[in-house]
Every structure is written in structure tokens, then in C-alpha cells.
Design an enzyme around this catalytic site. Structure first.
Site, PDB file in Angstrom:
ATOM      1  N   GLY A  12       0.770  -1.308  -0.072  1.00 34.72           N
ATOM      2  CA  GLY A  12      -0.056  -0.010   0.133  1.00 34.72           C
ATOM      3  C   GLY A  12       0.767   1.219  -0.084  1.00 34.72           C
ATOM      4  O   GLY A  12       0.147   2.339   0.370  1.00 34.72           O
ATOM      5  N   ASN A  14       1.612   2.945  -2.476  1.00 33.85           N
ATOM      6  CA  ASN A  14       1.034   4.014  -3.639  1.00 33.85           C
ATOM      7  C   ASN A  14      -0.329   4.313  -3.077  1.00 33.85           C
ATOM      8  O   ASN A  14      -0.581   5.768  -2.986  1.00 33.85           O
ATOM      9  CB  ASN A  14       0.789   3.171  -4.900  1.00 33.85           C
ATOM     10  CG  ASN A  14       2.014   3.105  -5.792  1.00 33.85           C
ATOM     11  OD1 ASN A  14       2.447   4.073  -6.257  1.00 33.85           O
ATOM     12  ND2 ASN A  14       2.464   1.899  -5.781  1.00 33.85           N
ATOM     13  N   LEU A  91      -2.763  -6.178  -8.106  1.00 33.48           N
ATOM     14  CA  LEU A  91      -2.283  -7.361  -9.033  1.00 33.48           C
ATOM     15  C   LEU A  91      -3.414  -8.320  -9.370  1.00 33.48           C
ATOM     16  O   LEU A  91      -3.162  -9.253 -10.249  1.00 33.48           O
ATOM     17  CB  LEU A  91      -1.354  -8.453  -8.130  1.00 33.48           C
ATOM     18  CG  LEU A  91       0.020  -7.757  -7.601  1.00 33.48           C
ATOM     19  CD1 LEU A  91       0.887  -8.970  -6.797  1.00 33.48           C
ATOM     20  CD2 LEU A  91       0.862  -6.954  -8.775  1.00 33.48           C
ATOM     21  N   ILE A  94      -8.196  -7.033 -14.181  1.00 38.61           N
ATOM     22  CA  ILE A  94      -9.514  -6.144 -13.760  1.00 38.61           C
ATOM     23  C   ILE A  94     -10.561  -6.881 -14.984  1.00 38.61           C
ATOM     24  O   ILE A  94     -10.340  -6.857 -16.076  1.00 38.61           O
ATOM     25  CB  ILE A  94      -9.581  -4.682 -13.825  1.00 38.61           C
ATOM     26  CG1 ILE A  94      -8.574  -3.851 -13.145  1.00 38.61           C
ATOM     27  CG2 ILE A  94     -10.993  -4.073 -13.974  1.00 38.61           C
ATOM     28  CD1 ILE A  94      -8.830  -4.482 -11.574  1.00 38.61           C
ATOM     29  N   ASN A 108      -4.271   3.013 -13.855  1.00 43.91           N
ATOM     30  CA  ASN A 108      -3.026   2.079 -13.201  1.00 43.91           C
ATOM     31  C   ASN A 108      -2.019   2.716 -13.278  1.00 43.91           C
ATOM     32  O   ASN A 108      -1.416   3.364 -14.165  1.00 43.91           O
ATOM     33  CB  ASN A 108      -3.233   0.783 -14.087  1.00 43.91           C
ATOM     34  CG  ASN A 108      -2.153  -0.231 -13.485  1.00 43.91           C
ATOM     35  OD1 ASN A 108      -2.117  -0.533 -12.213  1.00 43.91           O
ATOM     36  ND2 ASN A 108      -1.434  -0.886 -14.129  1.00 43.91           N
ATOM     37  N   HIS A 110       2.134   1.643 -13.628  1.00 44.44           N
ATOM     38  CA  HIS A 110       2.967   0.636 -14.137  1.00 44.44           C
ATOM     39  C   HIS A 110       4.183   0.813 -14.062  1.00 44.44           C
ATOM     40  O   HIS A 110       4.777   2.007 -14.377  1.00 44.44           O
ATOM     41  CB  HIS A 110       2.701   0.268 -15.432  1.00 44.44           C
ATOM     42  CG  HIS A 110       3.506  -0.866 -15.873  1.00 44.44           C
ATOM     43  ND1 HIS A 110       3.201  -2.410 -15.706  1.00 44.44           N
ATOM     44  CD2 HIS A 110       4.589  -1.097 -16.933  1.00 44.44           C
ATOM     45  CE1 HIS A 110       4.259  -3.112 -16.265  1.00 44.44           C
ATOM     46  NE2 HIS A 110       5.139  -2.285 -16.803  1.00 44.44           N
ATOM     47  N   ASP A 151      -2.056  -3.211 -19.899  1.00 46.34           N
ATOM     48  CA  ASP A 151      -1.103  -2.065 -19.868  1.00 46.34           C
ATOM     49  C   ASP A 151      -1.110  -1.447 -21.304  1.00 46.34           C
ATOM     50  O   ASP A 151      -0.094  -0.635 -21.827  1.00 46.34           O
ATOM     51  CB  ASP A 151       0.410  -2.382 -19.417  1.00 46.34           C
ATOM     52  CG  ASP A 151       0.595  -3.121 -18.073  1.00 46.34           C
ATOM     53  OD1 ASP A 151       1.497  -3.991 -18.050  1.00 46.34           O
ATOM     54  OD2 ASP A 151      -0.282  -2.676 -17.370  1.00 46.34           O
ATOM     55  N   GLU A 181       6.300   6.220  -9.057  1.00 52.49           N
ATOM     56  CA  GLU A 181       5.134   6.294  -8.950  1.00 52.49           C
ATOM     57  C   GLU A 181       4.443   6.905  -7.928  1.00 52.49           C
ATOM     58  O   GLU A 181       3.170   7.251  -8.071  1.00 52.49           O
ATOM     59  CB  GLU A 181       5.244   4.581  -8.213  1.00 52.49           C
ATOM     60  CG  GLU A 181       5.778   3.664  -9.318  1.00 52.49           C
ATOM     61  CD  GLU A 181       5.724   2.212  -8.617  1.00 52.49           C
ATOM     62  OE1 GLU A 181       4.813   1.885  -8.020  1.00 52.49           O
ATOM     63  OE2 GLU A 181       6.512   1.518  -8.992  1.00 52.49           O
TER      64      GLU A 181
HETATM   65  C1  GRF Z   1       5.497  -2.427  -6.658  1.00 53.71           C
HETATM   66  O1  GRF Z   1       5.836  -3.669  -7.193  1.00 53.71           O
HETATM   67  C2  GRF Z   1       5.280  -1.534  -7.668  1.00 53.71           C
HETATM   68  O2  GRF Z   1       6.357  -1.248  -8.508  1.00 53.71           O
HETATM   69  C3  GRF Z   1       3.833  -1.546  -8.092  1.00 53.71           C
HETATM   70  O3  GRF Z   1       3.149  -1.934  -7.187  1.00 53.71           O
HETATM   71  C4  GRF Z   1       4.090  -2.434  -6.053  1.00 53.71           C
HETATM   72  C5  GRF Z   1       4.022  -1.364  -4.964  1.00 53.71           C
HETATM   73  O4  GRF Z   1       2.615  -1.719  -4.218  1.00 53.71           O
HETATM   74  N1  GRF Z   1       3.144  -0.344  -8.785  1.00 53.71           N
HETATM   75  P1  GRF Z   1       2.202  -1.150  -3.151  1.00 53.71           P
HETATM   76  O5  GRF Z   1       1.616   0.327  -3.489  1.00 53.71           O
HETATM   77  O6  GRF Z   1       3.208  -0.858  -2.225  1.00 53.71           O
HETATM   78  O7  GRF Z   1       1.201  -1.902  -2.606  1.00 53.71           O
END
Ligand code: GRF
Length: 210
Positions: A12, A14, A91, A94, A108, A110, A151, A181
């Protein structure tokens, strides 16, 4: 006010970047209304709880048939009232019923510069392993709209990150998360929440600056 549902699978980070951006005003005109995880063990659920955001787990193994899982996922999103679905380290592929219900309303992140190192099988650490194996000197991250491919939807934002000679997949993944990200996803949500972009002929165009 844009209502946002965030789909997660793991740590989490992100999601946390989004929550922090809302809290410090980098994302305006948006409210995170729901966090949905496909894993009960996802630490992202803990982050949602700490932030006071409703969350739930919709996982395939709870349903005897794929179709029932797909219907449950769509129902969870619709019941949240979300206008935008954000895949943040999600992961789950969808399903088409969800893509159809949210045309150019699912985004999304990537961890590569699409169209490089993307598509089926390219996710998580494997992306960075492939980047290092190929020997490219620049990688990065991409935020894109989700369509029925993998993607393949319209690209919203990208940010380049340098690959260092002594990088391991782990050090590279961390730098791509920190430098790309965690910046791009909040920025894309803010642009959408403030009606700054549109999709024309399959490509993203910016209506106005933020
Ligand atoms: C990492 O592998 C990132 O590269 C990809 O999702 C993972 C991070 O997940 N976008 P999270 O946001 O820390 O759960």
C-alpha cells in the site's frame, strides 16, 4: 468532488502516497471513499483503517465461480459510489465487466515506461529484473487508463528514472516507487479530479494546466 475507490494487493505504499497527497492538498476536489483489496493480508488495509477509510476484501477464492467474483467486485465498486477507480499496486486482472462499467475511469500505475517492459507477466519485481537484464539506462513509471488489454490503455503521465550500474531489482524498484510512482499517481488523480484531461482518439490531451 471526485469520489475515488483504490484497489490494492500489497504493502500500500502507492495508496499511502495518495492519502498523503489528499491530506497535504496536492490532490484537490477528490475524496477516497473506499479501499478494496484482493488479499486479507495486505498491509494497505491497515493503512486505510488508520486513515479512517472504509475497506473491504474481495478475493477470488471466496467465490466458487469466476463470474461470481467479477459480479462481487463490480458490486463493491458501484456501492462505494466511486467515479474513479485507482489500481495502486493492484495485482488483480480487472475483469471486462468492470472495465465496461468504468470507461476511461480506471487508472493504473505501471513500474516501467510503457510500451517497454509491460504486458502479461510484467509486474512487481519482475519488471525491474527484466530492465536490468536488458541493460537499459533509463526506466521509470507510467500512469494510464485501463482498457480491455494489459497495460494498453491511453497513457496519462510518465516519469523517467535513471538505472544505476550497481542497481539490484530491489534498489531499482524502490527508486522507481520513490521518484516516479508515488508522484505520478497522486498527480494523475488531481488532474482528473480537476477536469484537466480528456481522451481523444485513444490519446490523452490536457485541457488546462493545474
Ligand atoms: C510495486 O511492485 C510497484 O512497482 C507496483 O506495485 C508495487 C507497490 O505496491 N506498482 P504498493 O503500492 O506498495 O502496494
Amino acid at each position: 468532488m471526485l469520489k475515488v475507490a483504490v484497489m490494492v494487493s500489497g504493502g500500500g505504499t502507492n495508496l499511502q502516497a495518495i492519502l498523503d497527497a489528499v491530506a497535504d492538498g496536492k490532490i484537490t476536489n477528490a475524496q477516497i471513499v473506499k479501499v478494496i483489496s484482493n488479499s486479507r493480508k495486505a498491509y494497505a488495509l491497515e493503512r486505510a483503517t488508520v486513515a479512517g477509510i472504509p475497506s473491504e476484501c474481495v478475493t477470488r477464492r471466496d467465490y466458487p465461480e469466476e463470474k461470481q467474483f467479477q459480479e462481487a467486485l463490480l458490486r463493491a465498486l458501484q456501492e462505494s459510489g466511486a467515479d474513479l477507480v485507482v489500481l495502486a499496486g493492484c495485482l488483480v486482472v480487472i475483469p471486462q465487466n468492470v472495465v465496461d462499467a468504468y470507461p476511461n475511469r480506471i487508472i493504473n500505475i505501471h513500474p516501467a515506461l510503457i510500451p517497454s517492459f509491460c504486458g502479461t507477466g510484467y509486474y512487481g519485481l519482475g519488471v525491474h529484473e527484466a530492465v536490468l537484464a536488458r541493460g537499459v539506462k533509463v526506466t521509470g513509471a507510467t500512469v494510464h487508463f485501463v482498457d480491455s488489454g494489459t497495460d494498453t490503455g491511453p497513457i496519462i503521465l510518465q516519469k523517467a528514472v535513471e538505472v544505476l550500474d550497481d542497481d539490484t531489482p530491489e534498489t531499482l524498484q524502490r527508486r522507481v516507487m520513490e521518484q516516479a510512482e508515488w508522484k505520478l499517481l497522486p498527480q494523475a488523480i488531481d488532474l482528473i479530479a480537476n477536469d484537466c484531461l480528456e481522451v481523444v482518439d485513444g490519446r490523452v490531451r490536457f485541457r488546462k494546466d493545474r
